[in-house]
Scaffold this motif. Structure first.
Motif, PDB file in Angstrom:
ATOM      1  N   UNK A  89      91.335  28.848 -49.268  1.00 12.57           N
ATOM      2  CA  UNK A  89      91.785  30.121 -49.847  1.00 12.57           C
ATOM      3  C   UNK A  89      92.422  29.931 -51.225  1.00 12.57           C
ATOM      4  N   UNK A  90      93.132  28.855 -51.435  1.00 16.27           N
ATOM      5  CA  UNK A  90      93.791  28.613 -52.718  1.00 16.27           C
ATOM      6  C   UNK A  90      92.842  28.293 -53.856  1.00 16.27           C
ATOM      7  N   UNK A  91      91.571  28.062 -53.546  1.00 16.66           N
ATOM      8  CA  UNK A  91      90.593  27.728 -54.585  1.00 16.66           C
ATOM      9  C   UNK A  91      90.074  28.958 -55.309  1.00 16.66           C
ATOM     10  N   UNK A  92      90.442  30.152 -54.840  1.00 14.35           N
ATOM     11  CA  UNK A  92      89.941  31.393 -55.415  1.00 14.35           C
ATOM     12  C   UNK A  92      91.071  32.147 -56.096  1.00 14.35           C
ATOM     13  N   UNK A  93      90.748  32.791 -57.219  1.00 11.69           N
ATOM     14  CA  UNK A  93      91.751  33.605 -57.904  1.00 11.69           C
ATOM     15  C   UNK A  93      91.907  34.926 -57.147  1.00 11.69           C
ATOM     16  N   UNK A  94      92.990  35.608 -57.431  1.00 11.12           N
ATOM     17  CA  UNK A  94      93.192  36.921 -56.835  1.00 11.12           C
ATOM     18  C   UNK A  94      92.073  37.879 -57.196  1.00 11.12           C
ATOM     19  N   UNK A  95      91.581  37.774 -58.428  1.00  9.54           N
ATOM     20  CA  UNK A  95      90.487  38.624 -58.887  1.00  9.54           C
ATOM     21  C   UNK A  95      89.213  38.339 -58.085  1.00  9.54           C
ATOM     22  N   UNK A  96      88.947  37.080 -57.808  1.00  7.90           N
ATOM     23  CA  UNK A  96      87.759  36.725 -57.022  1.00  7.90           C
ATOM     24  C   UNK A  96      87.894  37.214 -55.583  1.00  7.90           C
ATOM     25  N   UNK A  97      89.067  37.055 -55.000  1.00  8.75           N
ATOM     26  CA  UNK A  97      89.281  37.527 -53.630  1.00  8.75           C
ATOM     27  C   UNK A  97      89.178  39.046 -53.559  1.00  8.75           C
ATOM     28  N   UNK A  99      87.456  41.058 -55.620  1.00 16.57           N
ATOM     29  CA  UNK A  99      86.048  41.447 -55.801  1.00 16.57           C
ATOM     30  C   UNK A  99      85.253  41.215 -54.521  1.00 16.57           C
ATOM     31  N   UNK A 100      85.538  40.114 -53.847  1.00 15.61           N
ATOM     32  CA  UNK A 100      84.846  39.820 -52.590  1.00 15.61           C
ATOM     33  C   UNK A 100      85.213  40.846 -51.529  1.00 15.61           C
ATOM     34  N   UNK A 101      86.486  41.172 -51.431  1.00 19.67           N
ATOM     35  CA  UNK A 101      86.923  42.173 -50.454  1.00 19.67           C
ATOM     36  C   UNK A 101      86.237  43.503 -50.724  1.00 19.67           C
ATOM     37  N   UNK A 102      86.122  43.882 -51.983  1.00 15.83           N
ATOM     38  CA  UNK A 102      85.486  45.143 -52.337  1.00 15.83           C
ATOM     39  C   UNK A 102      84.022  45.150 -51.913  1.00 15.83           C
ATOM     40  N   UNK A 103      83.309  44.080 -52.193  1.00 15.01           N
ATOM     41  CA  UNK A 103      81.892  43.997 -51.812  1.00 15.01           C
ATOM     42  C   UNK A 103      81.740  44.057 -50.295  1.00 15.01           C
ATOM     43  N   UNK A 104      82.565  43.304 -49.587  1.00 16.76           N
ATOM     44  CA  UNK A 104      82.496  43.271 -48.130  1.00 16.76           C
ATOM     45  C   UNK A 104      82.801  44.648 -47.545  1.00 16.76           C
ATOM     46  N   UNK A 105      83.852  45.308 -48.044  1.00 19.60           N
ATOM     47  CA  UNK A 105      84.211  46.634 -47.533  1.00 19.60           C
ATOM     48  C   UNK A 105      83.119  47.664 -47.807  1.00 19.60           C
ATOM     49  N   UNK A 106      82.580  47.647 -49.023  1.00 19.54           N
ATOM     50  CA  UNK A 106      81.519  48.605 -49.350  1.00 19.54           C
ATOM     51  C   UNK A 106      80.311  48.418 -48.445  1.00 19.54           C
ATOM     52  N   UNK A 107      79.964  47.176 -48.174  1.00 18.39           N
ATOM     53  CA  UNK A 107      78.819  46.897 -47.289  1.00 18.39           C
ATOM     54  C   UNK A 107      79.104  47.365 -45.866  1.00 18.39           C
ATOM     55  N   UNK A 108      80.309  47.106 -45.376  1.00 19.33           N
ATOM     56  CA  UNK A 108      80.662  47.529 -44.011  1.00 19.33           C
ATOM     57  C   UNK A 108      80.640  49.054 -43.886  1.00 19.33           C
ATOM     58  N   UNK A 109      81.194  49.746 -44.877  1.00 22.77           N
ATOM     59  CA  UNK A 109      81.205  51.211 -44.844  1.00 22.77           C
ATOM     60  C   UNK A 109      79.784  51.753 -44.919  1.00 22.77           C
ATOM     61  N   UNK A 110      78.966  51.159 -45.760  1.00 23.96           N
ATOM     62  CA  UNK A 110      77.574  51.597 -45.872  1.00 23.96           C
ATOM     63  C   UNK A 110      76.841  51.433 -44.550  1.00 23.96           C
ATOM     64  N   UNK A 111      77.033  50.296 -43.904  1.00 23.93           N
ATOM     65  CA  UNK A 111      76.370  50.054 -42.609  1.00 23.93           C
ATOM     66  C   UNK A 111      76.895  50.969 -41.507  1.00 23.93           C
ATOM     67  N   UNK A 112      78.217  51.166 -41.476  1.00 28.71           N
ATOM     68  CA  UNK A 112      78.836  51.930 -40.397  1.00 28.71           C
ATOM     69  C   UNK A 112      78.658  53.441 -40.562  1.00 28.71           C
ATOM     70  N   UNK A 113      78.768  53.922 -41.823  1.00 26.14           N
ATOM     71  CA  UNK A 113      78.803  55.361 -42.053  1.00 26.14           C
ATOM     72  C   UNK A 113      77.653  55.891 -42.921  1.00 26.14           C
TER      73      UNK A 113
END
Length: 122
Positions: A89-97, A99-113
């Motif tokens: 976890x420490x190898x990633x910047x806050x910005x990278x984490x 951006x990843x969270x945003x992509x993951x959430x958008x994909x989950x919402x798209x699949x679910x709803x």
């Protein structure tokens, strides 16, 4: 997903230009005051709105939006828990984490709803 985002994430343009966030904001305000087109684009950037390619936005009832937001909160909490448990976890910047969270959430919402970020009022 974190490693892929880190590998694909471009360098921060403000950092590359040697600008502080304050200097960037001042420049944006200065140019936006003198040109209505720039003002509209600045508003779009700061609101997070995506340019529309027509009228393809879905109308999502408020009740459904509440369910989606509750789902997003639970998903984000799970993402944070999983991220914090990663040995790397420490190898990633806050910005990278983020951006990843945003992509993951958008994909989950798209699949679910079946809706994307532009379909939900902010």
């Amino acid at each position: 997903a974190l490693r892929e985002v880190k590998d694909r994430m471009p360098e921060d343009p403000m950092k590359a230009a040697g600008l502080t966030p304050e200097e960037f904001d001042e420049s944006m305000e200065k140019h936006a005051q003198n040109d209505p087109a720039i003002f509209a684009l600045v508003q779009q950037v700061f609101s997070g709105a995506k340019p529309s390619a027509g009228n393809n936005v879905k109308i999502v009832p408020v009740e459904q939006q509440l369910k989606i937001r509750q789902f997003m909160v639970a998903s984000l909490q799970a993402f944070c828990r999983d991220y914090n448990n990663l040995p790397s976890a420490g190898a990633f910047t806050g910005q990278q984490a983020t951006a990843t969270a945003q992509v993951v959430l958008e994909e989950k919402v798209l699949r679910e709803f079946g809706v994307g970020p532009g379909d939900i009022d902010t």
